[in-house]
Write an enzyme that holds these catalytic residues in place. Structure first.
Site, mmCIF file in Angstrom:
data_model
loop_
_atom_site.group_PDB
_atom_site.id
_atom_site.type_symbol
_atom_site.label_atom_id
_atom_site.label_comp_id
_atom_site.label_asym_id
_atom_site.label_seq_id
_atom_site.Cartn_x
_atom_site.Cartn_y
_atom_site.Cartn_z
ATOM 1 C CE LYS A 23 2.162 12.423 -64.914
ATOM 2 N NZ LYS A 23 1.702 13.760 -64.521
ATOM 3 N NE ARG A 121 -1.345 20.604 -62.820
ATOM 4 C CZ ARG A 121 -0.410 19.669 -62.950
ATOM 5 N NH1 ARG A 121 0.581 19.858 -63.808
ATOM 6 N NH2 ARG A 121 -0.456 18.553 -62.260
ATOM 7 C CE1 TYR A 255 16.768 18.958 -94.919
ATOM 8 C CE2 TYR A 255 16.261 18.125 -92.717
ATOM 9 C CZ TYR A 255 16.184 18.001 -94.103
ATOM 10 O OH TYR A 255 15.531 16.936 -94.658
ATOM 11 C CG MET A 312 10.875 13.342 -88.884
ATOM 12 S SD MET A 312 9.609 13.317 -90.176
ATOM 13 C CE MET A 312 9.180 15.052 -90.274
#
Length: 384
Positions: A23, A121, A255, A312
């Site tokens: 998965k 779940r 940043y 990013m």
């Protein structure tokens, strides 16, 4: 990957098979190549979460048994039947939808009933189990479904000695016994995930489902290292240094200027960022091996640390007095046997688990497969 699957098969109790869980794009490793490698190494089943993943395996020409378990109303049950998937059913709504799809297809659907033995779940609660079993048997008698499996999932198998492990096993035995007494004859019964495969042999039943361990990562540091289980991390994440430049003392980096150079130094730019899956939470802490590492830092490690914020598409490392050329490899993580950090090191730096580190690596990061095989033939591939 193949070696890990073989090592895990060596720990499985006699008579039990192994489901390779692929998965989430095989935990970031690439679903189709990993599925092929796992089957070559002896896995007898493949497991996915969503039907789209399972159908993607079929579209790639992969045959054999595939279980997919995370369905929502309106999902492509008919396509799953046509593709010969085994489909997880956890409640009455799902049984109704898959039975309707089977009537439309004119053939029975293969389903596996999931029991919620304590994870909370997906899965059917014990109080609702008799009704689901009865409805599944009625649908089976009507030729709409064939119940191929009964299964569940552990909540705390990665915590050795946790009382829920034994409690879930006891409840699973009870729910199995009830379903079988009522007339269900499953091909497979399974509850063991990676940690249970490694440490709870009495949970192996007919099948174990190995996810993170198959990728060479320990399910939990409390259980042991990958090496303790004969496993080796599969994924190496690296990039080429894009720019090296000298900056003066007191120069802000990235940043927010959360990192300011303490003296004149060389900065190296690594073209990976949070859009590629590098966790921003590891800003200022993420370890990187640049080239051969140069001079060891104060901790004795040759690793550099992310200087300032992860952006990013890029981040910066402080190289100190070392000068490297653009194109020098910067290894974020790998098996760790060449001095590089591991996914577990990045998990610690980001305050998360190694599962997340490998799974989040983005699609624009190229996957290079070493010793990839097609139709049992080895194809030479360039190493990293």
């Amino acid at each position: 990957m193949r070696g890990n699957v073989r090592a895990l098969l060596g720990r499985v109790q006699p008579g039990a098979g192994l489901m390779a869980v692929v998965k989430s794009d095989a935990y970031g490793h690439g679903m189709v190549p990993v599925a092929r490698a796992a089957l070559e190494a002896g896995a007898s089943w493949l497991g996915t979460a969503t039907p789209q993943e399972a159908l993607g395996l079929r579209a790639a020409g992969i045959r054999g048994r595939i279980l997919c378990w995370l369905w929502t109303p309106g999902d492509p049950w008919r396509a799953g039947i046509d593709a010969d998937l085994d489909m997880g059913v956890s409640g009455m709504w799902a049984l109704r939808e898959v039975a309707a799809a089977a009537r439309e297809a004119g053939r029975p659907a293969r389903i596996q009933l999931k029991a919620d033995t304590g994870l909370g779940r997906n899965g059917c609660q014990p109080a609702d189990w008799p009704a689901l079993v009865a409805a599944a048997l009625a649908a089976q008698d009507a030729g709409q479904v064939h119940v191929t499996g009964l299964w569940s999932h552990f909540a705390c198998a990665d915590e050795p000695g946790h009382p829920s492990i034994g409690a879930q096993l006891d409840l699973f035995h009870e729910m199995l016994a009830y379903a079988e007494k009522e007339g269900i004859e499953p091909e497979v019964r399974h509850i063991a995930n990676s940690p249970a495969t490694l440490t709870v042999p009495e949970s192996h039943f007919d099948l174990v489902r190995t996810g993170i361990a198959m990728y060479g990562i320990s399910p939990s540091p409390a259980l042991g290292t990958p090496q303790d289980f004969g496993l080796r991390p599969v994924m190496t994440l690296s990039a080429s240094v894009a720019l090296v430049k000298q900056v003066p003392e007191g120069h802000g980096v990235s940043y927010g200027h959360h990192y300011v150079t303490p003296q004149r130094t060389n900065l190296g730019l690594v073209p990976l960022g949070y859009a590629d899956g590098v966790p921003r939470h590891a800003s200022g802490r993420g370890p990187v091996l640049v080239g051969d590492g140069g001079e060891a830092g104060g901790s004795g490690t040759p690793w550099r640390r992310v200087a300032g914020r992860v952006a990013m598409d890029q981040f910066v490392v402080d190289l100190g007095d070392d000068v490297v050329e653009p194109g020098t490899p910067a290894v974020l993580f790998g098996p760790g046997d060449r001095g590089e950090p591991t996914a577990e090191d990045w998990a610690e730096a980001a305050g998360t688990i190694a599962y997340e580190i490998v799974t989040r690596i983005g699609a624009r990061v190229p996957r290079v497969y070493v010793d990839e095989r097609h139709d049992s033939e080895t194809t030479a591939r360039s190493p990293r």
